[in-house]
Design a protein around this motif. Sequence first.
Motif, PDB file in Angstrom:
ATOM      1  N   ALA A 254      20.897 -30.158  36.857  1.00  0.00           N
ATOM      2  CA  ALA A 254      20.885 -30.728  35.512  1.00  0.00           C
ATOM      3  C   ALA A 254      21.671 -29.770  34.629  1.00  0.00           C
ATOM      4  CB  ALA A 254      19.457 -30.889  34.986  1.00  0.00           C
ATOM      5  N   ASN A 255      21.993 -30.217  33.420  1.00  0.00           N
ATOM      6  CA  ASN A 255      22.700 -29.329  32.505  1.00  0.00           C
ATOM      7  C   ASN A 255      21.708 -28.392  31.819  1.00  0.00           C
ATOM      8  OD1 ASN A 255      24.877 -28.268  31.101  1.00  0.00           O
ATOM      9  ND2 ASN A 255      25.730 -30.280  30.646  1.00  0.00           N
ATOM     10  N   VAL A 256      22.223 -27.280  31.339  1.00  0.00           N
ATOM     11  CA  VAL A 256      21.349 -26.290  30.698  1.00  0.00           C
ATOM     12  C   VAL A 256      21.253 -26.556  29.200  1.00  0.00           C
ATOM     13  CG1 VAL A 256      21.753 -24.501  32.421  1.00  0.00           C
ATOM     14  CG2 VAL A 256      23.281 -24.673  30.452  1.00  0.00           C
ATOM     15  N   SER A 257      20.069 -26.252  28.658  1.00  0.00           N
ATOM     16  CA  SER A 257      19.838 -26.309  27.208  1.00  0.00           C
ATOM     17  C   SER A 257      20.211 -27.658  26.608  1.00  0.00           C
ATOM     18  CB  SER A 257      20.621 -25.192  26.516  1.00  0.00           C
ATOM     19  OG  SER A 257      20.293 -23.938  27.044  1.00  0.00           O
ATOM     20  N   ARG A 258      20.050 -28.745  27.380  1.00  0.00           N
ATOM     21  CA  ARG A 258      20.432 -30.060  26.884  1.00  0.00           C
ATOM     22  C   ARG A 258      19.261 -31.057  26.894  1.00  0.00           C
ATOM     23  NH1 ARG A 258      24.639 -27.332  26.657  1.00  0.00           N
ATOM     24  NH2 ARG A 258      26.780 -28.105  26.926  1.00  0.00           N
ATOM     25  N   ALA A 259      18.290 -30.842  27.759  1.00  0.00           N
ATOM     26  CA  ALA A 259      17.252 -31.863  27.944  1.00  0.00           C
ATOM     27  C   ALA A 259      15.883 -31.202  28.092  1.00  0.00           C
ATOM     28  CB  ALA A 259      17.569 -32.693  29.191  1.00  0.00           C
ATOM     29  N   VAL A 260      14.849 -31.988  27.740  1.00  0.00           N
ATOM     30  CA  VAL A 260      13.483 -31.477  27.850  1.00  0.00           C
ATOM     31  C   VAL A 260      12.818 -31.943  29.138  1.00  0.00           C
ATOM     32  CG1 VAL A 260      13.144 -31.322  25.364  1.00  0.00           C
ATOM     33  CG2 VAL A 260      12.560 -33.445  26.551  1.00  0.00           C
ATOM     34  N   HIS A 261      13.536 -32.745  29.930  1.00  0.00           N
ATOM     35  CA  HIS A 261      12.920 -33.193  31.179  1.00  0.00           C
ATOM     36  C   HIS A 261      12.826 -32.043  32.172  1.00  0.00           C
ATOM     37  CE1 HIS A 261      16.926 -33.335  32.985  1.00  0.00           C
ATOM     38  NE2 HIS A 261      17.338 -34.162  32.045  1.00  0.00           N
ATOM     39  N   ALA A 262      12.097 -32.260  33.249  1.00  0.00           N
ATOM     40  CA  ALA A 262      11.773 -31.174  34.179  1.00  0.00           C
ATOM     41  C   ALA A 262      13.012 -30.526  34.782  1.00  0.00           C
ATOM     42  CB  ALA A 262      10.869 -31.711  35.295  1.00  0.00           C
ATOM     43  N   LEU A 263      13.983 -31.338  35.223  1.00  0.00           N
ATOM     44  CA  LEU A 263      15.172 -30.760  35.839  1.00  0.00           C
ATOM     45  C   LEU A 263      15.967 -29.932  34.834  1.00  0.00           C
ATOM     46  CD1 LEU A 263      16.580 -33.592  38.166  1.00  0.00           C
ATOM     47  CD2 LEU A 263      15.113 -31.657  38.743  1.00  0.00           C
ATOM     48  N   GLY A 264      16.064 -30.427  33.600  1.00  0.00           N
ATOM     49  CA  GLY A 264      16.773 -29.667  32.575  1.00  0.00           C
ATOM     50  C   GLY A 264      16.111 -28.328  32.310  1.00  0.00           C
TER      51      GLY A 264
END
Length: 409
Positions: A56-66
């Motif tokens: 996943a991308n960094v510092s972009r999403a609050v989901h688990a993979l992010g």
Amino acid sequence: MSAATRPDWLSIRADFPVLTRQVHGKPLVYLDSANTSQKPQSVIRAVDAFYREHNANVSRAVHALGSEATEAYEGARGKLAAFLNVPANELVLTSGTTFALNLVAYSFALPRLQAGDAILLTRMEHHANIVPWQLVAERTGAVIKVVEITPEGALDLDDLRAKLTGDVKILAFTHVSNVLGTVNPVAEICREARKRGVITVVDGSQATPHRAVDIPALGCDFYAFTGHKMLGPTGTGGLWAKREHLKAMPPFLGGGEMIKEVRFEKTTYNDPPHKFEAGTPNIAGVVGLGTAVDYLQAIGMAEIEAREQALLRMAEARLSAIPGLRMFGTAPGKAAVISFLVEGAHAHDLATLLDLEGIAVRSGHHCAHPLMAHFGVPATCRASLAFYNTHVEVEALGDAIEKVRKLLA
């Protein structure tokens, strides 16, 4: 470390899959680690695992993979910072030393230099620590000055002190020469520069893979390094800078991640080091580099340096016994790099024939045209050793050179 717990170098070598290869029907003898190091299985697995399980991308999403990706990426930054004994918020992650040096040249030096100022370099610099300064000098009217070397390939410290004149604003130099193996006395050089108010920029590409580097003890302003030379993936590396410099420097690239808030009227930039990390980074590569740091520290940098020094002594003794072979760079305490030529043989021909014997060395100018011109040669062959090499491989190098020498006679 006691004798009972010293590294088992043959077991360590088995961690590197590529070293089991054959080339032209011969066992591979890889002696080009100054160009790029080979990767242990743990690093390869770390990159693979990131893409398989956490991508996943960094510092972009609050989901688990992010969250997992961000934690892994920033965790690697923390490992690198501890490895160099610096705070993590002073470490900018880059694609390598070349990007890092350009960042300093354009973001720090360009706004500060003017006509009449001087940038001091050394004869032994890699092109990556020459060309950015030339480009900045052309745009500001500053001039380039050069510190010369001794016949043994050591930096001429008397010449350096003489050229640290009032017009010099920046001193950029290598920690370890990629051609000669010369280890420069960084702390002493930086101390002399500080007395004169000169900013110091150190190219640490050939140092961090082979010896312990304690940046605060060196006393420099900037320190750049490359990940792919220290067991990590390509396209990784970093720049350490004093916090005061990072705060004062404008961004080098603009885009996502390096901002706090964007309006058409004005953008507020992120805090350092993220202010200099625009766009999606090489996340998996940085995670792999963090694992490479774990691997190096598990062995111990003192053990690595001692191992490579022992291999260097053996290689120098073996090659010095070959008639017509000339070695470049004999400074005391040098790193495990041997640049050489054989009388009557062009470097490229020599390297090509050595490759047919399974011996991988680099031939060419090694991104150091001014140094080649100093020695009056267009190119050399370079055998660069790492801790995963063996005494048997050193003998194989010597035997192959002798065989090739007879073929070319």
